[in-house]
Write a protein that holds these residues in place. Structure first.
Motif: not given
Length: 344
Positions: A88-117
């Motif tokens: 749900i937050n993914y869709g809202l992120t695109m709404r307020y940041l746009g696709m490029s910035m939204g995807i970059g920040i969201a995917i970057g954080i989930t890649l780090i958290v999901g992989t290393l935690m």
């Protein structure tokens, strides 16, 4: 690099390609609210398909799930719900940041958290920093993040060139949602780790190793379904201009077409995790948390390639396309580094 690891990486690529394309059928849906479209597609991807596939795989569907204690199933379900909040937050992120910035920040954080935690929680972080193979896979994560950042920059250049802005740009709100999305979306990685007893039980019943993770999706995606469908139905009930009754009152041919397109989008969304399970089964057990890194980085890679194939970047000019190509190459290099690390 062994054939098993190579196939694992390739199956993750196939799953990510399905994820990158899943929204295309949704774009064909007409005169429906987003909530109705998402709910119909979600029922297919989070309920119908996981239950159907599991019923086909398991010799006794109900006996399999009855064999687990609540203490085993509850964390799997809750991590699935956590992943659902991230959706749900993914869709809202695109709404307020746009696709490029939204995807970059969201995917970057989930890649780090999901992989290393995952290895940190399991007390296996020493595998990453204490062995040559672990250090190489960690290097692959860093290179993947660089690739995601480059692709994000390419998207920003494209949006600037084409005059595209987020519909309700709000940096403060968007960054908060992007961070939340990145953290909560990693719930799928945590859920897969928590579901290992379910995978082992499926294997003991004779389920093929490629499919042992699929029965756990009934619980994982059940958690995601509760959050997503709850969100959709609450909005359909409370928001003045939304009505599920009105959406289903469209002409019959359009209604059938909308249901089919939404169901197709749901199928493609499910297939990303169907092939994720195949890829996950081929990754060595000590490095299985790398599945999430491969999936997320390949998602960004495939999203860029799909955009190129659909000629979405044609009007952006040469520089954004060159930066995008560089980012895709870096992500491919990252996947190879991780593969070599797992082979050591």
């Amino acid at each position: 690099m062994s054939n098993a690891i190579t196939m694992g990486i390739l199956w993750h690529l196939v799953g990510a390609a399905s994820a990158a394309c899943f929204y295309a059928p949704f774009k064909k849906v007409q005169r429906w609210s987003w909530e109705t479209m998402w709910a119909v597609g979600g029922c297919v991807s989070w309920i119908i398909l996981p239950w159907t596939v599991s019923a086909l795989l398991l010799p006794n569907f109900w006996a399999y799930y009855d064999g687990f204690s609540l203490s085993t199933l509850l964390p799997v379900f809750l991590f699935g719900a956590m992943w659902g909040i991230g959706n749900i937050n993914y869709g809202l992120t695109m709404r307020y940041l746009g696709m490029s910035m939204g995807i970059g920040i969201a995917i970057g954080i989930t890649l780090i958290v999901g992989t290393l935690m995952t290895p940190i929680i399991a007390g296996k972080f020493d595998v990453l920093i204490g062995t040559p193979g672990g250090r190489m896979t960690l290097l692959g994560v860093v290179v993947a993040l660089v690739g995601v950042a480059i692709v994000t920059r390419a998207g920003q250049l494209k949006e600037r060139k084409m005059g595209i802005r987020a519909e309700e740009f709000n940096l403060k709100k968007g960054l908060l949602l992007a961070v939340m999305c990145g953290i909560f979306s990693a719930g799928m990685s945590f859920a897969m780790d928590a579901a290992k007893p379910m995978h082992e039980a499926a294997a003991a019943l004779g389920v093929d190793p490629l499919y042992v993770a699929l029965p756990s999706y009934v619980v994982i995606m059940g958690g995601g379904a509760v959050v997503n469908l709850g969100f959709c139905f609450i909005r359909l009930a409370k928001v003045k201009n939304l009505s599920i009754k009105a959406d289903f009152s469209v002409a019959k041919p359009l209604l059938i077409a909308n249901v089919l397109f939404a169901a197709m989008g749901g199928l493609m969304w499910y297939l990303q995790f169907f092939f994720y399970a195949w890829g996950h089964a081929r990754i060595p057990a000590q490095y299985d948390y790398m599945s999430w890194m491969l999936h997320m980085s390949f998602y960004v890679l495939c999203g860029g390639l799909v955009g190129l194939l659909l000629k979405e970047w044609k009007a952006a000019g040469r520089r954004p396309m060159s930066v995008l190509s560089l980012g895709c190459v870096v992500i491919i290099i990252a996947a190879n580094i991780v593969g070599l690390g797992m082979a050591n």
